[in-house]
Design a protein around this motif. Structure first.
Motif, PDB file in Angstrom:
ATOM      1  N   UNK A  36       0.885  -1.345  -0.074  1.00 43.15           N
ATOM      2  CA  UNK A  36      -0.163   0.144   0.022  1.00 43.15           C
ATOM      3  C   UNK A  36       0.927   1.239   0.123  1.00 43.15           C
ATOM      4  N   UNK A  37       0.551   2.150  -0.790  1.00 43.18           N
ATOM      5  CA  UNK A  37       1.052   3.371  -0.867  1.00 43.18           C
ATOM      6  C   UNK A  37      -0.072   4.611  -0.451  1.00 43.18           C
ATOM      7  N   UNK A  38       0.278   5.679  -0.142  1.00 45.86           N
ATOM      8  CA  UNK A  38      -0.512   6.664   0.036  1.00 45.86           C
ATOM      9  C   UNK A  38       0.072   7.922  -0.418  1.00 45.86           C
ATOM     10  N   UNK A  39      -1.071   9.031  -0.607  1.00 41.50           N
ATOM     11  CA  UNK A  39      -0.403  10.054  -0.917  1.00 41.50           C
ATOM     12  C   UNK A  39      -1.401  11.284  -0.431  1.00 41.50           C
ATOM     13  N   UNK A  40      -0.827  11.996   0.473  1.00 40.25           N
ATOM     14  CA  UNK A  40      -1.724  13.139   1.263  1.00 40.25           C
ATOM     15  C   UNK A  40      -1.736  14.253   0.211  1.00 40.25           C
ATOM     16  N   UNK A  41      -2.581  15.175   0.522  1.00 36.43           N
ATOM     17  CA  UNK A  41      -2.747  16.551  -0.419  1.00 36.43           C
ATOM     18  C   UNK A  41      -1.247  17.272  -0.122  1.00 36.43           C
ATOM     19  N   UNK A  42      -0.710  17.548  -1.401  1.00 39.80           N
ATOM     20  CA  UNK A  42       0.492  18.202  -1.430  1.00 39.80           C
ATOM     21  C   UNK A  42       1.717  17.476  -1.190  1.00 39.80           C
ATOM     22  N   UNK A  43       1.618  16.243  -1.038  1.00 38.68           N
ATOM     23  CA  UNK A  43       2.922  15.515  -0.601  1.00 38.68           C
ATOM     24  C   UNK A  43       3.060  14.494  -1.718  1.00 38.68           C
ATOM     25  N   UNK A  44       4.177  13.714  -1.662  1.00 43.82           N
ATOM     26  CA  UNK A  44       4.674  12.686  -2.642  1.00 43.82           C
ATOM     27  C   UNK A  44       3.777  11.520  -2.142  1.00 43.82           C
ATOM     28  N   UNK A  45       3.806  10.384  -2.894  1.00 46.92           N
ATOM     29  CA  UNK A  45       3.354   9.083  -2.728  1.00 46.92           C
ATOM     30  C   UNK A  45       4.324   8.442  -1.673  1.00 46.92           C
ATOM     31  N   UNK A  46       3.972   7.861  -0.696  1.00 44.37           N
ATOM     32  CA  UNK A  46       4.720   7.176  -0.005  1.00 44.37           C
ATOM     33  C   UNK A  46       4.266   5.692   0.542  1.00 44.37           C
ATOM     34  N   UNK A  47       5.261   4.809   0.669  1.00 50.72           N
ATOM     35  CA  UNK A  47       4.649   3.320   1.101  1.00 50.72           C
ATOM     36  C   UNK A  47       4.610   3.348   2.388  1.00 50.72           C
ATOM     37  N   UNK A  48       3.280   2.852   2.773  1.00 54.33           N
ATOM     38  CA  UNK A  48       3.010   2.794   4.142  1.00 54.33           C
ATOM     39  C   UNK A  48       3.300   1.091   4.501  1.00 54.33           C
ATOM     40  N   UNK A  49       3.031  -0.009   3.640  1.00 53.52           N
ATOM     41  CA  UNK A  49       3.422  -1.263   3.942  1.00 53.52           C
ATOM     42  C   UNK A  49       3.650  -2.370   2.652  1.00 53.52           C
ATOM     43  N   UNK A  50       4.544  -3.004   2.638  1.00 54.93           N
ATOM     44  CA  UNK A  50       4.921  -3.792   1.830  1.00 54.93           C
ATOM     45  C   UNK A  50       5.011  -5.158   2.282  1.00 54.93           C
ATOM     46  N   UNK A  51       4.575  -6.329   1.381  1.00 57.12           N
ATOM     47  CA  UNK A  51       4.878  -7.662   1.804  1.00 57.12           C
ATOM     48  C   UNK A  51       4.962  -8.756   0.439  1.00 57.12           C
ATOM     49  N   UNK A  52       5.716  -9.719   1.036  1.00 53.06           N
ATOM     50  CA  UNK A  52       6.139 -10.675   0.081  1.00 53.06           C
ATOM     51  C   UNK A  52       4.820 -11.751   0.220  1.00 53.06           C
ATOM     52  N   UNK A  53       4.147 -12.146  -0.980  1.00 54.08           N
ATOM     53  CA  UNK A  53       2.746 -12.982  -1.061  1.00 54.08           C
ATOM     54  C   UNK A  53       3.050 -14.294  -0.470  1.00 54.08           C
ATOM     55  N   UNK A  54       4.370 -14.556  -0.727  1.00 54.00           N
ATOM     56  CA  UNK A  54       4.532 -16.379  -0.509  1.00 54.00           C
ATOM     57  C   UNK A  54       5.397 -16.406   0.879  1.00 54.00           C
ATOM     58  N   UNK A  55       5.159 -15.377   1.658  1.00 49.01           N
ATOM     59  CA  UNK A  55       5.758 -15.594   3.046  1.00 49.01           C
ATOM     60  C   UNK A  55       7.090 -14.790   2.764  1.00 49.01           C
ATOM     61  N   UNK A  56       7.375 -14.380   4.304  1.00 47.67           N
ATOM     62  CA  UNK A  56       8.813 -13.410   4.198  1.00 47.67           C
ATOM     63  C   UNK A  56       8.245 -12.175   5.118  1.00 47.67           C
ATOM     64  N   UNK A  57       9.127 -11.429   4.939  1.00 47.41           N
ATOM     65  CA  UNK A  57       9.033 -10.159   5.577  1.00 47.41           C
ATOM     66  C   UNK A  57       7.859  -9.057   5.232  1.00 47.41           C
ATOM     67  N   UNK A  58       7.221  -8.565   6.072  1.00 48.59           N
ATOM     68  CA  UNK A  58       6.181  -7.451   5.887  1.00 48.59           C
ATOM     69  C   UNK A  58       6.917  -6.299   6.486  1.00 48.59           C
ATOM     70  N   UNK A  59       7.074  -5.163   5.838  1.00 45.41           N
ATOM     71  CA  UNK A  59       7.613  -4.104   6.090  1.00 45.41           C
ATOM     72  C   UNK A  59       6.532  -2.830   6.375  1.00 45.41           C
TER      73      UNK A  59
END
Length: 125
Positions: A36-59
């Motif tokens: 998931x990314x998010x973009x606030x008004x007037x700001x750049x897109x930023x990642x909020x969470x990322x994960x490997x679908x086959x197991x592994x680290x979620x950041x």
């Protein structure tokens, strides 16, 4: 072609919780990363969470680490949820579900081939 569809956004009060959902269609079994990314008004897109679908680290981004959580749907293997607790006005923005058939699963928007159209989350105090 993979398609991503977000749902669950809306307007909430600060301190409340929200669950965003992302459903993948097309060839979702080929996906390696989701996030998931998010973009606030007037700001750049930023990642909020990322994960490997086959197991592994979620950041998670440092700013959301204790409040945001990615979870797979218990009844739909092609759906991913983003649970957000204790919402803050700073969480207001457009939230995008992202995915990619390859890694790395990181904070670079260019790492993700597929993007949903986005869904608005508005938090008021």
């Amino acid at each position: 072609q993979v398609r991503l569809m977000e749902s669950g956004g809306g307007s909430v009060q600060a301190g409340e919780s929200l669950r965003l959902s992302c459903t993948a269609s097309g060839y979702p079994s080929n996906l390696f990363c989701m996030g998931w990314f998010r973009q606030a008004p007037g700001k750049e897109r930023e990642v909020v969470a990322s994960t490997y679908t086959r197991g592994g680290v979620t950041a998670y981004a440092a700013s959301v680490k204790d409040r945001f959580s990615i979870k797979s749907s218990s009844n739909d293997e092609n759906t991913m949820h983003l649970h957000i607790s204790n919402l803050d006005v700073e969480d207001t923005g457009m939230y995008y579900c992202v995915s990619s058939p390859t890694g790395p699963c990181n904070s670079d928007p260019q790492s993700y081939r597929y993007w949903g159209q986005g869904i608005q989350v508005t938090v008021s105090s």
